[in-house]
Design a protein around this motif. Structure first.
Motif, PDB file in Angstrom:
ATOM      1  N   LEU A 100       9.688   3.253  14.786  1.00  0.00           N
ATOM      2  CA  LEU A 100       7.992   2.941  14.709  1.00  0.00           C
ATOM      3  C   LEU A 100       8.122   1.435  14.929  1.00  0.00           C
ATOM      4  CD1 LEU A 100       6.599   4.570  11.433  1.00  0.00           C
ATOM      5  CD2 LEU A 100       6.327   5.203  13.912  1.00  0.00           C
ATOM      6  N   PRO A 101       7.145   1.070  15.997  1.00  0.00           N
ATOM      7  CA  PRO A 101       6.654  -0.118  16.161  1.00  0.00           C
ATOM      8  C   PRO A 101       6.179  -0.872  15.082  1.00  0.00           C
ATOM      9  CG  PRO A 101       5.183   1.195  17.452  1.00  0.00           C
ATOM     10  CD  PRO A 101       6.351   1.923  16.982  1.00  0.00           C
ATOM     11  N   ILE A 102       6.062  -1.901  14.839  1.00  0.00           N
ATOM     12  CA  ILE A 102       5.681  -2.850  13.653  1.00  0.00           C
ATOM     13  C   ILE A 102       4.845  -3.785  13.913  1.00  0.00           C
ATOM     14  CG2 ILE A 102       7.693  -2.303  12.132  1.00  0.00           C
ATOM     15  CD1 ILE A 102       8.773  -5.170  12.740  1.00  0.00           C
ATOM     16  N   VAL A 103       3.625  -3.726  13.122  1.00  0.00           N
ATOM     17  CA  VAL A 103       2.459  -4.676  13.140  1.00  0.00           C
ATOM     18  C   VAL A 103       2.619  -5.553  11.798  1.00  0.00           C
ATOM     19  CG1 VAL A 103       0.076  -4.837  12.903  1.00  0.00           C
ATOM     20  CG2 VAL A 103       1.120  -2.804  14.051  1.00  0.00           C
ATOM     21  N   THR A 104       2.616  -6.931  12.018  1.00  0.00           N
ATOM     22  CA  THR A 104       2.879  -7.796  10.726  1.00  0.00           C
ATOM     23  C   THR A 104       2.017  -9.092  11.212  1.00  0.00           C
ATOM     24  OG1 THR A 104       4.076  -8.599   9.005  1.00  0.00           O
ATOM     25  CG2 THR A 104       4.916  -8.858  11.360  1.00  0.00           C
ATOM     26  N   GLU A 105       1.681  -9.711   9.991  1.00  0.00           N
ATOM     27  CA  GLU A 105       0.476 -10.764  10.334  1.00  0.00           C
ATOM     28  C   GLU A 105       1.523 -12.330  10.415  1.00  0.00           C
ATOM     29  OE1 GLU A 105      -2.496 -11.039   7.569  1.00  0.00           O
ATOM     30  OE2 GLU A 105      -2.768 -13.183   8.158  1.00  0.00           O
ATOM     31  N   LEU A 106       0.931 -13.076  11.536  1.00  0.00           N
ATOM     32  CA  LEU A 106       1.513 -14.382  11.595  1.00  0.00           C
ATOM     33  C   LEU A 106       0.405 -15.376  11.248  1.00  0.00           C
ATOM     34  CD1 LEU A 106       3.649 -16.287  13.303  1.00  0.00           C
ATOM     35  CD2 LEU A 106       1.740 -16.227  15.048  1.00  0.00           C
TER      36      LEU A 106
END
Lengths: 340, 340, 340, 340
Positions: free
Chosen positions: B162-168
């Motif tokens: 799964l591609p990941i989404v995370t906060e910068l």
């Protein structure tokens, strides 16, 4: 910490929760009301995620009895803070030292900024404001003169001796601000929760930070942002009310929340100032809102004053003319005498 | 640009203004109504400061006929944008490709994130979300696992594909995000107007940016923040409605503004997704608000799913359990079929 | 009226609209900008439904150049209105006559209201306030003493000579208010748009109406509600800012919008007063907000003062003690001297 | 009731308060936390003014554990209410009976209302809406056809058999509404807190009342207004979300608060419907917001449908055309099947 349990919660779930809390080495005291059970937690409640607790289906509400504000809290520091300017330019803020910060929205030219600086000083201002880096909602709008504008501010400071207040937008400009000995570093409303910037302002300097309330920021958030700076080492923070975003948008840009002044003064020892120019966006409202801010107990004001008295186009601008400003300062002084 | 003149304006001042505008090489056309004069300006109106014009005492209002949104504007780009993931992990967003982004609020441990990743994948999610750097209003609260959390996300990605989404949160972490090939970089609500960050995300990468609406941000501001990224070189922006701050605060954390979905879809070609978990703060409201978002035309949703099905404490948390999520996905799929 | 046409509108539809407008006997002037067409309408534009025009797909916006406020408009009546009390009890409001309206939230007993009346009169109040009919969000809460409370107010008036201000909630009580010669009839925030009531107050009496701004009412709506009274025959309206509903709810009940004072004073000739007690809900904020209201240019204030100085429980209540009020009045007087 | 005492409160004052509460025949239990004292009150807490308690200087907060909503509370009445129309015209609302209420904003003529009634019936509507009395912010605007409009509604009802929904603005028209057997009496957003009207609607009739949320009304206030009707004898209340006033005003008239639907459904057994037409003010947003309302769990919708398909001017109006409405109804039906 006090946890209110919903009336329909099963005893089993309440016991489950009590056990979970006890396992975290908290003392749990139960109070059984007529309709509802309440749990009181004693001990180091930092180990509990308050938001998680709140979201449990058996929990109605959670009240934290510990103080969320620490460094800025008046309870810990009952006296007003008095901030001294770090580079020997004299003016102080807080504890009866009223800050009269005036100048143009943007630095436009040497002539402009030096002219305005002299005018506002003559009228009684003890700080010069002026924007070199301008935060703009659109990337296609004018972003300010940048470093060249800062240089012109230094010249105006040299010409008048007034300490300068100017906005820092980007972390990578912080060194430049420190090298140029900017007297008060302003953090604008869009950066009030830019924790990256706030932490560095705490770590790298003791220069006073003029921290504006967010565009739709709460009083709590403003204080917590001050905590970010203070907890990292810089206790010299000035809070600034600058209008909040509300449904009323027909006649003024924002709604100036003057009750924030006495509320903040009761919660914190930090100085609290008011920006009536950005709050209203209308020069004709600036004098009355400035006087109201003084009457509300503000430790200072920051107002826009623009040159160009010869140009009739400026009559109604957001900025006051130097003459309007001089008239206003006289009224402020009388008001402060009476209120003292 | 159209400038409405106040009815009480003197002819002399109007002439003064017309001359000033002509001097800026604008063609000025005057329309004399029964009660009021209107000036139409033709030419490069960028040379005129609209705010300044508005603040003149003879001016009632200024209307800009040029488009403020450029790169994001649907008029310039009538087709929906379809964003492809840059590192070959397949999922697309926009133009009929629905994004089902799920995972825990915070990465807590290897077991947790890998377990949840597998569960949400099995349920049908095509992206994994999880916070390693957490924005917190208070400097005294837990700030996330940081880089160690990112590593755990990479492991979960490796385990599931799964591609990941995370906060910068911080500019200084951008290199790390790029080196670790984070698939979608999330910008949180407190950083929506952190122009420093937005500019760099435009300049340094083509990785899709999931841009959340500000805490009390307008639709215009959200689009202008997207412009900051796009104008600097990265056209891959995903907009995210996540609830706005209103006076109603008794039953949900924010007010989810679902009309923002069709409004944004009409204004821009960028994909628009919805975060019902942060908007409401209540797991029991997440399913109905997710379905409403789908019915409103969203291009995807981002929801919190937490592990720990054995722990009864989690029943009512903001996060769904994997089982609740699986049920919800089935309803989403049926809904999308019907709406197609 | 000026109608902005969307840039993508077809010429056919524009012609259709122009014909439709001409058929209504309006003169239609077209102004073709670089990107957009604008129509100027001359004649009796009342025959056109502005909302309908706005909602047409080819219309971007509609600007009305005619004045929406008529009877209350300062342009039609440049001098401040001065309202005289109708029953010969002397006090005036407006045009330099400052209204100091004080008294308890609710009338509770003969002793209470007469005691407070004498105390506030001694301190300098020129009006007595007190609620006999109380608007309550819940039908299960105490609704006031009703007619018996009115009688007690009359006794307090007889004892002091102070004109009385009290709230009318129900149309069917209007006769009673008129028979009892209530000096100023207050309309509360929940009834600001109760047009039924407003119309009757216009038709049946010339008694001054103290009209409060709605709970989340705009300045425009407040003025339009005044128009409902004035257009029906009663020009004696006093406007009252009492705090507006915003997202900030942690430290005060409402957000007091003091910029409404100079804004209203610029738009209308009617007197504008401020209620700091209901706006903040906190006695400790009342003095500073009262002084700020005076500095902002208010024509009066209405504050809650409660008896019971012997009962320590009242220290922090929303109401001031008579002693606090007396101290405040002295400051108000000094402030008004300085500002004159 | 739970009373949190401020940490700085003196023991003497706490004892004073405890005694005062005991004197009111309440049982007072004290819980001494590490930093703060909490008092739990058992007994008939109605004898205590919660607002007064809150305002004491030693009190930090007061939590009421008793239910503020009584008649409308789902806890007391776990099943959905099903409202039957009183005059034998068949349609029901609530408990799975979906209300599809459609018709023009205002009744304009016999032809118009009868034409629209037939069209919406053919499309699947089970109620006809139409305004005869129109609430207008300005007294100078068109106020509706009044009684003549009601008569035309009756004719349209006779022609189609559809029960009618129309707004009651003035108490003095209530008899007429009852005599004409209006099937559902609508109370508009400006009258949501007109307690005079609400009480009479409770006392004088059992006809279902469609109660709209206030212009900036809270969910609590909406329920309390329903209580005013129910406590006075009429339990047939339908709640209606119609958009709330927020800072976002650029693209839609109000912000439709769809999370209010599941929140209200969890708090009350009353039917909850949604008005997407007034909420958005834009016909192009009505279909997506209607579908979102259905997905959110609404028990019905009330939408504006206007005749005049021949007049191109109506393309973009707030109202749907009959054809648009028919298309929308088909989607609603499919959606409801899938969600069932």
């Amino acid at each position: 910490m006090v946890v209110m349990i919903r009336s329909e919660a099963s005893q089993e779930k309440i016991e489950h929760l009590k056990k979970w809390l006890s396992d975290k080495e908290l003392i749990v005291r139960e109070f059984q009301g007529q309709e509802q059970c309440v749990l009181g937690l004693i001990g180091n409640t930092n180990c509990v995620d308050k938001d998680m607790l709140k979201s449990l289906d058996i929990v109605e509400s959670v009240s934290d009895m510990t103080e969320t504000f620490k460094a800025s809290n008046r309870k810990m520091h009952p006296e007003d803070s008095v901030l001294e300017m770090p580079y020997g330019r004299g003016a102080m803020i807080g504890g009866g030292n009223f800050a009269l910060i005036a100048g143009p929205c943007s630095v436009e030219s040497r002539e402009q900024i030096t002219f305005v600086a002299k005018e506002v000083q003559a009228a009684g201002a003890n700080f010069l404001r002026g924007g070199a880096f301008k935060p703009r909602t659109s990337p296609y709008d004018f972003q300010g003169m940048g470093s060249a504008g800062l240089e012109l501010l230094l010249e105006a400071r040299a010409a008048t001796g007034l300490p300068i207040v100017t906005e820092l937008m980007y972390l990578h400009n912080l060194d430049e601000f420190l090298q140029k000995e900017i007297d008060v570093i302003q953090i604008g409303a869009r950066n009030t929760q830019n924790y990256d910037l706030l932490k560095e302002l705490g770590k790298c300097t003791k220069v006073p930070i003029l921290l504006k309330r967010g565009l739709a920021g709460t009083i709590k958030e403003l204080l917590m942002s001050a905590e970010y700076i203070m907890a990292n080492g810089n206790e010299n923070v000035i809070l600034c009310e600058r209008g909040i975003r509300t449904y009323e948008q027909d006649y003024a840009r924002n709604t100036l929340d003057l009750s924030a002044v006495p509320i903040l003064k009761s919660l914190t020892h930090l100085p609290v100032i008011v920006d009536p120019s950005h709050a209203t966006g209308r020069a004709d409202l600036v004098p009355s809102m400035t006087l109201a801010a003084v009457a509300a107990g503000a430790d200072g004001i920051i107002v826009e004053v623009h040159n160009d008295p010869a140009n009739a186009l400026c009559d109604g601008a957001q900025s006051l003319t130097p003459a309007n400003f001089a008239t206003l300062v006289k009224k402020i002084e009388k008001l402060r005498e009476v209120l003292a």
